[in-house]
Design a protein around this motif. Structure first.
Motif, PDB file in Angstrom:
ATOM      1  N   UNK A   1       5.327  -3.589   4.435  1.00 35.61           N
ATOM      2  CA  UNK A   1       3.924  -3.245   4.670  1.00 35.61           C
ATOM      3  C   UNK A   1       3.145  -3.157   3.361  1.00 35.61           C
ATOM      4  N   UNK A   2       3.779  -2.640   2.320  1.00 39.66           N
ATOM      5  CA  UNK A   2       3.128  -2.584   1.002  1.00 39.66           C
ATOM      6  C   UNK A   2       2.847  -3.999   0.508  1.00 39.66           C
ATOM      7  N   UNK A   3       3.829  -4.891   0.635  1.00 45.77           N
ATOM      8  CA  UNK A   3       3.630  -6.277   0.198  1.00 45.77           C
ATOM      9  C   UNK A   3       2.517  -6.957   0.992  1.00 45.77           C
ATOM     10  N   UNK A   4       2.484  -6.718   2.304  1.00 43.11           N
ATOM     11  CA  UNK A   4       1.421  -7.295   3.136  1.00 43.11           C
ATOM     12  C   UNK A   4       0.052  -6.759   2.720  1.00 43.11           C
ATOM     13  N   UNK A   5      -0.024  -5.463   2.441  1.00 43.83           N
ATOM     14  CA  UNK A   5      -1.293  -4.870   2.014  1.00 43.83           C
ATOM     15  C   UNK A   5      -1.766  -5.471   0.697  1.00 43.83           C
ATOM     16  N   UNK A   6      -0.866  -5.633  -0.240  1.00 52.34           N
ATOM     17  CA  UNK A   6      -1.220  -6.230  -1.530  1.00 52.34           C
ATOM     18  C   UNK A   6      -1.680  -7.670  -1.328  1.00 52.34           C
ATOM     19  N   UNK A   7      -0.947  -8.421  -0.528  1.00 52.03           N
ATOM     20  CA  UNK A   7      -1.332  -9.807  -0.249  1.00 52.03           C
ATOM     21  C   UNK A   7      -2.722  -9.866   0.382  1.00 52.03           C
TER      22      UNK A   7
ATOM     23  N   UNK B   1      -6.074  -3.090  -6.260  1.00 53.94           N
ATOM     24  CA  UNK B   1      -5.034  -2.902  -5.255  1.00 53.94           C
ATOM     25  C   UNK B   1      -4.878  -1.451  -4.827  1.00 53.94           C
ATOM     26  N   UNK B   2      -5.430  -0.548  -5.614  1.00 48.68           N
ATOM     27  CA  UNK B   2      -5.229   0.876  -5.346  1.00 48.68           C
ATOM     28  C   UNK B   2      -6.492   1.514  -4.807  1.00 48.68           C
ATOM     29  N   UNK B   3      -6.337   2.499  -3.960  1.00 41.46           N
ATOM     30  CA  UNK B   3      -5.087   3.103  -3.514  1.00 41.46           C
ATOM     31  C   UNK B   3      -4.413   2.256  -2.437  1.00 41.46           C
ATOM     32  N   UNK B   4      -3.090   2.311  -2.419  1.00 44.13           N
ATOM     33  CA  UNK B   4      -2.317   1.654  -1.375  1.00 44.13           C
ATOM     34  C   UNK B   4      -2.217   2.612  -0.188  1.00 44.13           C
ATOM     35  N   UNK B   5      -2.463   2.107   1.000  1.00 47.76           N
ATOM     36  CA  UNK B   5      -2.512   2.944   2.193  1.00 47.76           C
ATOM     37  C   UNK B   5      -1.191   3.009   2.961  1.00 47.76           C
ATOM     38  N   UNK B   6      -0.279   2.065   2.731  1.00 49.84           N
ATOM     39  CA  UNK B   6       0.925   1.956   3.566  1.00 49.84           C
ATOM     40  C   UNK B   6       2.202   2.130   2.754  1.00 49.84           C
ATOM     41  N   UNK B   7       2.294   3.214   1.991  1.00 48.69           N
ATOM     42  CA  UNK B   7       3.437   3.416   1.114  1.00 48.69           C
ATOM     43  C   UNK B   7       4.683   3.944   1.823  1.00 48.69           C
ATOM     44  N   UNK B   8       4.538   4.543   2.986  1.00 41.82           N
ATOM     45  CA  UNK B   8       5.705   5.140   3.638  1.00 41.82           C
ATOM     46  C   UNK B   8       6.283   6.213   2.734  1.00 41.82           C
ATOM     47  N   UNK B   9       7.581   6.148   2.454  1.00 38.92           N
ATOM     48  CA  UNK B   9       8.229   7.108   1.554  1.00 38.92           C
ATOM     49  C   UNK B   9       8.168   6.671   0.093  1.00 38.92           C
ATOM     50  N   UNK B  10       7.559   5.534  -0.179  1.00 35.14           N
ATOM     51  CA  UNK B  10       7.435   5.040  -1.547  1.00 35.14           C
ATOM     52  C   UNK B  10       6.353   5.815  -2.284  1.00 35.14           C
ATOM     53  N   UNK B  11       6.475   5.892  -3.603  1.00 31.24           N
ATOM     54  CA  UNK B  11       5.450   6.495  -4.450  1.00 31.24           C
ATOM     55  C   UNK B  11       5.261   5.603  -5.665  1.00 31.24           C
TER      56      UNK B  11
END
Length: 156
Positions: A98-104, A121-131
């Motif tokens: 999801x992060x890759x799709x958001x960036x794309x 690219x920021x803020x990223x909205x779909x990080x899940x458990x990523x930081x």
């Protein structure tokens, strides 16, 4: 960066790990991201924002809950077959896609394409458990943290 997690020992350890990974990312960002598989640097064809790598990291935690970075591995045990890894991989990789799709999507949006500029690219909205712990000139800092000087030490 975060404080000490209001006395939460897990947050305290996690914040130290995030700071260490951010420091490693900053120290080695050129070596980790802008070199091709042939080892050659090519700033014309490789955009920093379009590259990623998955590394594992080893740490030691002492009795005072101080964290020490040991090493990073380019192959973090992904090929090992153990049942618990299925759940770990689900939690790790599904949000990553999801992060890759958001960036794309942000990079290919009509506004960014017509402006002929690098999209924010920021803020990223779909990080899940990523930081995010390192981006170009910024890295995560565990504000107010100082490693303990009076170590309890290890006993046998």
């Amino acid at each position: 960066g975060d404080g000490d997690g209001d006395g939460d020992p897990v947050a305290h350890v996690r914040n130290q790990i995030k700071e260490a990974i951010g420091a490693v990312g900053k120290a080695f960002h050129r070596e980790l991201s802008l070199y091709g598989s042939d080892g050659e640097y090519d700033s014309n064809t490789m955009a920093y924002e379009n590259l990623f790598a998955l590394y594992g990291a080893d740490f030691i935690i002492d009795r005072d809950l101080d964290v020490y970075f040991i090493e990073a591995q380019a192959s973090p045990g992904l090929g090992e077959k153990q049942d618990f890894r299925i759940d770990v991989f689900r939690r790790l990789f599904r949000p990553f896609v999801k992060v890759l799709e958001e960036i794309y999507d942000k990079q290919t949006s009509t506004n960014a394409a017509t402006a002929n500029a690098t999209p924010n690219l920021f803020p990223l909205q779909h990080l899940g458990d990523w930081e995010v712990v390192y981006v170009k000139d910024w890295r995560y800092r565990y504000n107010g943290y100082k490693r303990s000087k009076n170590k309890i030490g290890c006993s046998r």
